[in-house]
Design an enzyme around this catalytic site. Structure first.
Site, PDB file in Angstrom:
ATOM      1  N   ASP A   1       0.845  -0.916   0.347  1.00 57.19           N
ATOM      2  CA  ASP A   1      -0.180  -0.017  -0.214  1.00 57.19           C
ATOM      3  C   ASP A   1       0.923   0.987  -0.178  1.00 57.19           C
ATOM      4  OD1 ASP A   1      -2.187  -1.763   0.109  1.00 57.19           O
ATOM      5  OD2 ASP A   1      -2.771  -1.023   2.215  1.00 57.19           O
TER       6      ASP A   1
ATOM      7  N   ARG B   1      -1.321  -0.203  -8.200  1.00 51.46           N
ATOM      8  CA  ARG B   1      -2.729  -0.260  -8.105  1.00 51.46           C
ATOM      9  C   ARG B   1      -2.679   1.432  -8.911  1.00 51.46           C
ATOM     10  NH1 ARG B   1      -3.208  -1.595  -3.075  1.00 51.46           N
ATOM     11  NH2 ARG B   1      -4.124  -2.761  -2.611  1.00 51.46           N
TER      12      ARG B   1
HETATM   13  P1  FDA Z   1     -13.931   9.634  -4.578  1.00 55.54           P
HETATM   14  O1  FDA Z   1     -13.867  10.067  -3.363  1.00 55.54           O
HETATM   15  O2  FDA Z   1     -14.377  10.412  -5.688  1.00 55.54           O
HETATM   16  O3  FDA Z   1     -15.530   8.643  -4.640  1.00 55.54           O
HETATM   17  C1  FDA Z   1     -16.387   8.624  -5.493  1.00 55.54           C
HETATM   18  C2  FDA Z   1     -17.460   7.413  -4.648  1.00 55.54           C
HETATM   19  O4  FDA Z   1     -17.557   6.530  -4.085  1.00 55.54           O
HETATM   20  C3  FDA Z   1     -18.446   8.692  -3.769  1.00 55.54           C
HETATM   21  O5  FDA Z   1     -18.873   9.747  -4.389  1.00 55.54           O
HETATM   22  C4  FDA Z   1     -19.337   7.114  -3.065  1.00 55.54           C
HETATM   23  O6  FDA Z   1     -20.465   7.615  -3.636  1.00 55.54           O
HETATM   24  C5  FDA Z   1     -18.254   6.662  -2.955  1.00 55.54           C
HETATM   25  N1  FDA Z   1     -17.150   6.376  -1.833  1.00 55.54           N
HETATM   26  C6  FDA Z   1     -15.857   7.233  -1.285  1.00 55.54           C
HETATM   27  N2  FDA Z   1     -15.202   7.076  -0.843  1.00 55.54           N
HETATM   28  C7  FDA Z   1     -15.952   6.056   0.372  1.00 55.54           C
HETATM   29  C8  FDA Z   1     -16.666   6.128   1.542  1.00 55.54           C
HETATM   30  N3  FDA Z   1     -15.609   6.824   2.170  1.00 55.54           N
HETATM   31  N4  FDA Z   1     -17.809   5.860   2.161  1.00 55.54           N
HETATM   32  C9  FDA Z   1     -18.410   5.939   0.989  1.00 55.54           C
HETATM   33  N5  FDA Z   1     -19.488   6.420  -0.053  1.00 55.54           N
HETATM   34  C10 FDA Z   1     -17.506   6.520   0.042  1.00 55.54           C
HETATM   35  N6  FDA Z   1      -4.788   5.365  -0.505  1.00 55.54           N
HETATM   36  C11 FDA Z   1      -4.041   5.735  -0.736  1.00 55.54           C
HETATM   37  O7  FDA Z   1      -3.488   6.672  -0.307  1.00 55.54           O
HETATM   38  N7  FDA Z   1      -2.902   4.141  -0.651  1.00 55.54           N
HETATM   39  C12 FDA Z   1      -3.518   2.785  -0.689  1.00 55.54           C
HETATM   40  O8  FDA Z   1      -2.643   2.282  -0.953  1.00 55.54           O
HETATM   41  C13 FDA Z   1      -4.777   2.986  -1.190  1.00 55.54           C
HETATM   42  N8  FDA Z   1      -5.603   1.492  -1.009  1.00 55.54           N
HETATM   43  C14 FDA Z   1      -6.564   0.895  -1.696  1.00 55.54           C
HETATM   44  C15 FDA Z   1      -6.994   0.481  -2.703  1.00 55.54           C
HETATM   45  C16 FDA Z   1      -8.780   0.083  -3.507  1.00 55.54           C
HETATM   46  C17 FDA Z   1      -9.246  -1.070  -3.215  1.00 55.54           C
HETATM   47  C18 FDA Z   1      -9.689   0.960  -3.110  1.00 55.54           C
HETATM   48  C19 FDA Z   1     -10.660   1.225  -3.405  1.00 55.54           C
HETATM   49  C20 FDA Z   1      -8.520   2.341  -2.921  1.00 55.54           C
HETATM   50  C21 FDA Z   1      -7.181   2.952  -1.957  1.00 55.54           C
HETATM   51  N9  FDA Z   1      -7.432   4.118  -1.526  1.00 55.54           N
HETATM   52  C22 FDA Z   1      -5.708   3.638  -1.165  1.00 55.54           C
HETATM   53  C23 FDA Z   1      -7.964   4.976  -0.935  1.00 55.54           C
HETATM   54  C24 FDA Z   1      -8.484   5.913  -1.953  1.00 55.54           C
HETATM   55  O9  FDA Z   1      -7.276   6.629  -2.246  1.00 55.54           O
HETATM   56  C25 FDA Z   1      -9.294   6.895  -1.491  1.00 55.54           C
HETATM   57  O10 FDA Z   1      -9.277   7.911  -1.019  1.00 55.54           O
HETATM   58  C26 FDA Z   1     -10.954   5.795  -1.728  1.00 55.54           C
HETATM   59  O11 FDA Z   1     -10.515   4.824  -2.680  1.00 55.54           O
HETATM   60  C27 FDA Z   1     -12.211   6.862  -2.679  1.00 55.54           C
HETATM   61  O12 FDA Z   1     -12.126   7.766  -3.288  1.00 55.54           O
HETATM   62  P2  FDA Z   1     -13.024   7.110  -4.230  1.00 55.54           P
HETATM   63  O13 FDA Z   1     -11.927   6.472  -6.054  1.00 55.54           O
HETATM   64  O14 FDA Z   1     -13.341   6.213  -4.294  1.00 55.54           O
HETATM   65  O15 FDA Z   1     -13.257   8.685  -5.442  1.00 55.54           O
END
Ligand code: FDA
Length: 319
Positions: free
Chosen positions: A130, A181
């Site tokens: 990560d 990733r």
């Molecule tokens: P965005 O924040 O724009 O969200 C899009 C939509 O997703 C929202 O409108 C909502 O519907 C839903 N959503 C998002 N977060 C939510 C929450 N907490 N609760 C409810 N609904 C939510 N980061 C990092 O810095 N280092 C890492 O190693 C990882 N590893 C990782 C693994 C995996 C499999 C995922 C999916 C994510 C990570 N992350 C991460 C976290 C990533 O950086 C990010 O903070 C989250 O995925 C939220 O961003 P989105 O891409 O979902 O978009």
């Protein structure tokens, strides 16, 4: 504002002690965390596998402050690899380097990671490193490369689209055959290092996703076997429907099979979207955290979405 506050809270240890004593806090956190023990997590993984999802398991913990804690965390990850193997589930492992000693002593962290990669290799399993906040970016990539040089091909990295440096990192990593990733980034970073505007992060996410999809299949060999452990080179990790649609369109335009990439999403978030991607025939991996050190992970999930704070508060009023 709320985002910064919860990311700040995620690092405050006295707050951790207070909040983790509240039963209702665990009730709220358990939407995102699969249980306290490896046995509970394995039960969740089996359910997810049956629904067609692959999994990456995260034994929660980060920023350990003593050598003993870092070694103990390493042993718990080794036990997790044993458990995955015994249960024959379709799961690999995600690891945070500060959990196994990076903020204490780099050589301790490297030797702990080497133990994890050795056992994973024995089980033909994969370990994702990560990415944490920016003080650790360079060291994390260095340690990943050191492991590759030692012959460990069963590991991959994470790239955060909010960092300006990521385009350069992706280019070099693809040339090295890395499995990557792609995430937006979950920490609080200064404007000198990261795009402050969400629209810019999203645009950079799409640009990087396109590069990964175009070059991913030639960078690293496709996943071997049907055990769901080795991921394809590009992992598009987001719950943002617009980013997912962009990646699907890019695949389609390049006439590449769906198995060129996998979508990754967090346990308990946008289950509708998780189901939809699987039903459409895309590989989907769910990131499943478990363990007693759920506080910092939970605070970051609250930071991402203000509505989660009301969900948290409403748990207080539930009997
Ligand atoms: P965005 O924040 O724009 O969200 C899009 C939509 O997703 C929202 O409108 C909502 O519907 C839903 N959503 C998002 N977060 C939510 C929450 N907490 N609760 C409810 N609904 C939510 N980061 C990092 O810095 N280092 C890492 O190693 C990882 N590893 C990782 C693994 C995996 C499999 C995922 C999916 C994510 C990570 N992350 C991460 C976290 C990533 O950086 C990010 O903070 C989250 O995925 C939220 O961003 P989105 O891409 O979902 O978009």
């Amino acid at each position: 504002m709320l985002r910064s506050f919860f990311i700040f809270l995620s690092k405050v240890s006295w707050m951790q002690r207070v909040i983790t004593r509240w039963k209702f806090a665990w009730r709220a956190a358990s939407r995102f965390v699969a249980g306290n023990t490896v046995q509970e997590a394995v039960v969740r993984v089996k359910e997810l596998n049956e629904k067609g999802f692959n999994v990456t398991l995260d034994h929660l913990g980060e920023s350990t402050s003593t050598t003993e804690e870092a070694v103990r965390a390493t042993e718990q990850i080794l036990e997790l690899l044993d458990a995955i193997n015994r249960a024959e589930i379709r799961a690999n492992v995600s690891v945070k380097l500060t959990q196994i000693g990076l903020s204490l002593d780099r050589s301790l962290c490297e030797s702990n990671l080497e133990r994890i990669l050795l056992l994973a290799r024995q089980y033909n399993n994969f370990v994702r490193i990560d990415m944490e906040d920016s003080p650790f970016t360079e060291q994390t990539l260095d340690i990943y490369r050191a492991m590759r040089q030692k012959g460990f091909t069963n590991t991959g990295v994470v790239i955060q689209a909010y960092l300006y440096r990521s385009a350069t990192n992706v280019k070099a990593l693809l040339e090295e055959g890395a499995r990557i990733r792609l995430v937006k980034g979950a920490y609080k970073e200064p404007a000198s290092l990261a795009f402050p505007r969400k629209a810019d992060v999203d645009a950079n996410y799409d640009a990087l996703a396109k590069v990964l999809i175009e070059h991913g299949d030639t960078a690293a060999p496709p996943p071997a076997g049907a055990d769901g452990r080795f991921p394809p080179a590009p992992a598009i990790a987001t719950h943002d429907p617009a980013r997912i649609t962009f990646a699907k369109t890019a695949l389609h335009q390049l006439d590449l099979p769906k198995s060129t990439l996998e979508f990754q999403m967090l346990y308990g978030i946008r289950r509708d979207l998780q189901d939809q991607c699987v039903q459409e025939g895309y590989p989907v991996r769910i990131y499943v955290p478990y363990g007693t050190h759920w506080y910092a992970y939970f605070m970051r999930r609250l930071a991402e979405r203000p509505a989660n704070v009301w969900f948290f508060v409403s748990n207080y009023f539930r009997k």
